[in-house]
Write an enzyme that holds these catalytic residues in place. Structure first.
Site, PDB file in Angstrom:
ATOM      1  N   HIS A 184      -3.157   2.056  12.552  1.00 23.41           N
ATOM      2  CA  HIS A 184      -2.649   1.413  11.325  1.00 23.41           C
ATOM      3  C   HIS A 184      -3.153  -0.033  11.346  1.00 23.41           C
ATOM      4  O   HIS A 184      -4.362  -0.276  11.467  1.00 23.41           O
ATOM      5  CB  HIS A 184      -1.123   1.566  11.327  1.00 23.41           C
ATOM      6  CG  HIS A 184      -0.421   1.174  10.051  1.00 23.41           C
ATOM      7  ND1 HIS A 184      -1.063   0.926   8.866  1.00 23.41           N
ATOM      8  CD2 HIS A 184       0.913   0.992   9.793  1.00 23.41           C
ATOM      9  CE1 HIS A 184      -0.161   0.613   7.942  1.00 23.41           C
ATOM     10  NE2 HIS A 184       1.041   0.639   8.478  1.00 23.41           N
ATOM     11  N   PHE A 207     -12.628   2.419  10.377  1.00 28.32           N
ATOM     12  CA  PHE A 207     -13.264   3.438   9.530  1.00 28.32           C
ATOM     13  C   PHE A 207     -12.290   4.580   9.270  1.00 28.32           C
ATOM     14  O   PHE A 207     -11.486   4.920  10.126  1.00 28.32           O
ATOM     15  CB  PHE A 207     -14.522   3.997  10.216  1.00 28.32           C
ATOM     16  CG  PHE A 207     -15.662   3.024  10.193  1.00 28.32           C
ATOM     17  CD1 PHE A 207     -16.515   2.956   9.109  1.00 28.32           C
ATOM     18  CD2 PHE A 207     -15.844   2.145  11.242  1.00 28.32           C
ATOM     19  CE1 PHE A 207     -17.549   2.032   9.073  1.00 28.32           C
ATOM     20  CE2 PHE A 207     -16.871   1.210  11.225  1.00 28.32           C
ATOM     21  CZ  PHE A 207     -17.725   1.157  10.130  1.00 28.32           C
ATOM     22  N   HIS A 225      -9.665   6.792   6.433  1.00 29.15           N
ATOM     23  CA  HIS A 225      -8.364   6.511   5.809  1.00 29.15           C
ATOM     24  C   HIS A 225      -7.703   7.819   5.436  1.00 29.15           C
ATOM     25  O   HIS A 225      -8.375   8.751   5.009  1.00 29.15           O
ATOM     26  CB  HIS A 225      -8.548   5.647   4.548  1.00 29.15           C
ATOM     27  CG  HIS A 225      -7.302   4.932   4.144  1.00 29.15           C
ATOM     28  ND1 HIS A 225      -6.334   5.526   3.379  1.00 29.15           N
ATOM     29  CD2 HIS A 225      -6.853   3.701   4.451  1.00 29.15           C
ATOM     30  CE1 HIS A 225      -5.340   4.671   3.211  1.00 29.15           C
ATOM     31  NE2 HIS A 225      -5.625   3.559   3.856  1.00 29.15           N
ATOM     32  N   ARG A 252     -10.221  -1.989  -1.224  1.00 28.22           N
ATOM     33  CA  ARG A 252     -10.083  -3.371  -0.766  1.00 28.22           C
ATOM     34  C   ARG A 252     -11.257  -3.826   0.076  1.00 28.22           C
ATOM     35  O   ARG A 252     -11.558  -5.024   0.143  1.00 28.22           O
ATOM     36  CB  ARG A 252      -8.783  -3.498   0.053  1.00 28.22           C
ATOM     37  CG  ARG A 252      -7.548  -3.051  -0.714  1.00 28.22           C
ATOM     38  CD  ARG A 252      -6.386  -2.764   0.218  1.00 28.22           C
ATOM     39  NE  ARG A 252      -6.671  -1.662   1.135  1.00 28.22           N
ATOM     40  CZ  ARG A 252      -5.862  -1.242   2.096  1.00 28.22           C
ATOM     41  NH1 ARG A 252      -4.699  -1.818   2.265  1.00 28.22           N
ATOM     42  NH2 ARG A 252      -6.202  -0.235   2.893  1.00 28.22           N
ATOM     43  N   HIS A 290       0.829  -1.212   0.000  1.00 29.57           N
ATOM     44  CA  HIS A 290       0.000   0.000   0.000  1.00 29.57           C
ATOM     45  C   HIS A 290       0.856   1.252   0.000  1.00 29.57           C
ATOM     46  O   HIS A 290       0.696   2.128   0.846  1.00 29.57           O
ATOM     47  CB  HIS A 290      -0.954  -0.017   1.212  1.00 29.57           C
ATOM     48  CG  HIS A 290      -2.272   0.590   0.896  1.00 29.57           C
ATOM     49  ND1 HIS A 290      -3.017   1.266   1.809  1.00 29.57           N
ATOM     50  CD2 HIS A 290      -2.988   0.630  -0.257  1.00 29.57           C
ATOM     51  CE1 HIS A 290      -4.133   1.701   1.253  1.00 29.57           C
ATOM     52  NE2 HIS A 290      -4.138   1.321  -0.009  1.00 29.57           N
ATOM     53  N   ASP A 349      -9.662  -2.950   7.153  1.00 30.85           N
ATOM     54  CA  ASP A 349      -9.566  -3.607   8.455  1.00 30.85           C
ATOM     55  C   ASP A 349     -10.931  -3.970   9.032  1.00 30.85           C
ATOM     56  O   ASP A 349     -11.026  -4.879   9.864  1.00 30.85           O
ATOM     57  CB  ASP A 349      -8.791  -2.720   9.439  1.00 30.85           C
ATOM     58  CG  ASP A 349      -7.331  -2.606   9.042  1.00 30.85           C
ATOM     59  OD1 ASP A 349      -6.758  -3.641   8.675  1.00 30.85           O
ATOM     60  OD2 ASP A 349      -6.782  -1.495   9.070  1.00 30.85           O
ATOM     61  N   MET A 352     -12.943   2.170  15.121  1.00 30.20           N
ATOM     62  CA  MET A 352     -11.844   1.483  14.439  1.00 30.20           C
ATOM     63  C   MET A 352     -12.321   0.744  13.191  1.00 30.20           C
ATOM     64  O   MET A 352     -13.406   0.168  13.181  1.00 30.20           O
ATOM     65  CB  MET A 352     -11.168   0.521  15.417  1.00 30.20           C
ATOM     66  CG  MET A 352     -10.462   1.246  16.517  1.00 30.20           C
ATOM     67  SD  MET A 352      -9.171   2.299  15.808  1.00 30.20           S
ATOM     68  CE  MET A 352      -8.979   3.524  17.081  1.00 30.20           C
ATOM     69  N   ARG A 403       2.061  -8.266   4.501  1.00 27.14           N
ATOM     70  CA  ARG A 403       2.756  -7.000   4.212  1.00 27.14           C
ATOM     71  C   ARG A 403       4.273  -7.164   4.178  1.00 27.14           C
ATOM     72  O   ARG A 403       4.979  -6.288   3.652  1.00 27.14           O
ATOM     73  CB  ARG A 403       2.299  -5.942   5.227  1.00 27.14           C
ATOM     74  CG  ARG A 403       2.841  -4.537   5.030  1.00 27.14           C
ATOM     75  CD  ARG A 403       2.503  -3.920   3.669  1.00 27.14           C
ATOM     76  NE  ARG A 403       1.086  -3.798   3.400  1.00 27.14           N
ATOM     77  CZ  ARG A 403       0.302  -2.788   3.748  1.00 27.14           C
ATOM     78  NH1 ARG A 403       0.806  -1.777   4.410  1.00 27.14           N
ATOM     79  NH2 ARG A 403      -0.994  -2.776   3.417  1.00 27.14           N
TER      80      ARG A 403
END
Ligand code: COA
Length: 406
Positions: free
Chosen positions: A242, A287, A289, A298, A207, A347, A285, A372
């Site tokens: 994150h 929500f 970006h 995604r 990302h 997430d 959490m 990742r």
């Protein structure tokens, strides 16, 4: 009186002009690995929907690490090399076993134990201090192979079970995703579970200059080694703003389910819970970006797959049907959109999906690492190959200059 040189003053005023809190909107470097611009998420030229539908995680890992789509022959060789590196050295297994009590009591958390395990892997890696492209690729494959084994062994230790796959790091016939689930549970997963985990790994793989990748690049930019840079990446990913958000999103849903009660899902009771959260300015959490203000590409991909699994699943995670959890998640998403115009990020469906699959919540962010690691290693190698030290300036807000002797 200021003692700053004219050159330093100039650099300072330029910096003040370019200053943005949290580096928001700042282009901090160049990369050929990933693009999140122009409303699309692209890994080395391939769009994320295309990859999620048609590729496997192993193919995506090759794409990110080597730089092009693998041929059949290249893929077979790559998979063989990675499978051969899955087993852990006895020192790492001994460390994981020694952490059993700390993990079980919650004094140590899986992300930190994973970080220390990667650090130990560095001490044992024959290429540790070699930052050449060839050595970096060898180290990337080893890290890719060994991180799922660390997660699996750690879960065995937490569960008080004997270590599964101690000798070979699992079952060499299984894919990366299936082997991860096997190492954690001792059961070979049914195909839908394997596929959903595989897609989640594809979605999480890369990302661009997110916080953990940027951290890794800053470390690599000092010409420090790959294992050190990955440890920094793990520390950054752990934070709830994150990668830690996938665990926190599920914890929040559990809290709502507990406070509201299953019978009141779909009613105004959930709106009331959310309103209280808004009134107290609570961050919800999973929500929002920093880059995607109109929705994370995604999230719908994973939501659809997780929901399908939930509809067919016979499990009752947390004592409620998987479909009920998705119903609650969808209601929360609608309220966030209607009241705050904030979309879920990846997430949010990840938390719901992993919960549906019966994966223990504290392993969600370590699983994010298992994916990742490909993006981090690609960026660390790119930074080493064309390095310039990353060293920005700050805007000083401290006291004016004073004399020490008064
Ligand atoms: N819950 C509630 N409000 C939120 C929110 C959330 N998850 N995300 C953003 N907001 C609100 C902010 O409070 C702010 O409102 P204000 O203007 O009234 O103060 C507004 O939306 C803008 O948010 P901001 O904090 O400036 O966005 P950011 O770009 O700095 O933050 C995140 C991005 C990801 C850090 C933030 O959305 C967040 O904390 N999300 C929750 C953690 C998470 O899911 N992280 C995973 C990211 S992939």
């Amino acid at each position: 009186m200021s003692t700053a040189s004219p050159a330093a003053s100039t650099a300072k005023s330029d910096a003040a002009a370019a200053f943005a809190r949290g580096l928001e909107g700042i282009v901090a470097g160049e990369s050929a690995i990933c693009s999140v611009e122009q409303g699309k998420l692209i890994y080395r030229g391939y769009e994320i929907h295309d990859l999620a539908e048609h590729a496997t995680f192993e193919q995506v890992a090759f794409l990110l690490l080597v730089g092009h789509k693998p041929s059949e022959h290249e893929l077979v060789k790559f998979k063989h090399e990675v499978v051969a590196e899955r087993a852990l050295a006895s020192q790492v297994v001994a460390f994981l076993e020694s952490m059993g009590g700390y993990l079980a009591s919650g004094r140590a958390v899986p992300m930190d134990v994973l970080r220390t395990s990667v650090s130990i892997l560095g001490h044992l890696d024959p290429d540790c201090q070699d930052n050449s492209p060839a050595a970096n690729l060898r180290k990337s494959k080893r890290l890719l192979a060994k991180i799922p084994t660390i997660i699996g062994h750690m879960q065995n230790v937490i569960d008080g079970k004997s270590i599964i796959g101690r000798e070979h790091g699992g079952d060499p016939t299984l894919s990366h995703a299936a082997n991860l689930l096997y190492l954690m549970t001792g059961h070979k997963p049914a195909h839908p579970y394997e596929r959903v985990l595989d897609v989640s790994l594809i979605l999480y793989a890369e990302h661009d200059f997110n916080a953990s990748t940027f951290t890794s690049r800053v470390i690599a930019g000092t010409l420090s080694d790959m294992h050190g840079a990955v440890c920094g990446g793990i520390a950054a990913l752990k934070g709830p703003l994150h990668g830690g958000a996938n665990e926190m999103a599920m914890e929040m849903l559990k809290e709502i389910m507990h406070d509201v009660g299953e019978a009141k899902i779909g009613t105004a009771a959930v709106d009331e819970w959310m309103q209280k959260a808004f009134d107290t300015k609570r961050k919800l959490m999973g929500f929002g970006h920093r880059v995607y203000k109109n929705g994370d590409h995604r999230a719908p991909i994973l939501h659809k797959l997780g929901r399908t699994l939930a509809e067919t699943d016979q499990k009752n995670p947390g004592g409620h049907s998987a479909a009920k959890w998705f119903a609650l998640g969808e209601q929360v998403q609608k309220i966030m959109l209607d009241k705050k115009n904030i979309h879920p990020n990846v997430d949010f469906p990840c938390g719901l999906t992993y919960f549906t699959m019966g994966i223990p919540v504290p392993q969600y962010t370590p699983i994010f690492v298992a994916s990742r690691i490909t993006g981090w290693c690609a960026h660390i190698s790119e930074q080493h190959a064309n390095n310039r030290l990353i060293r920005p300036l700050s805007a000083y807000t401290g006291p004016a200059e004073k004399n020490w002797l008064g």
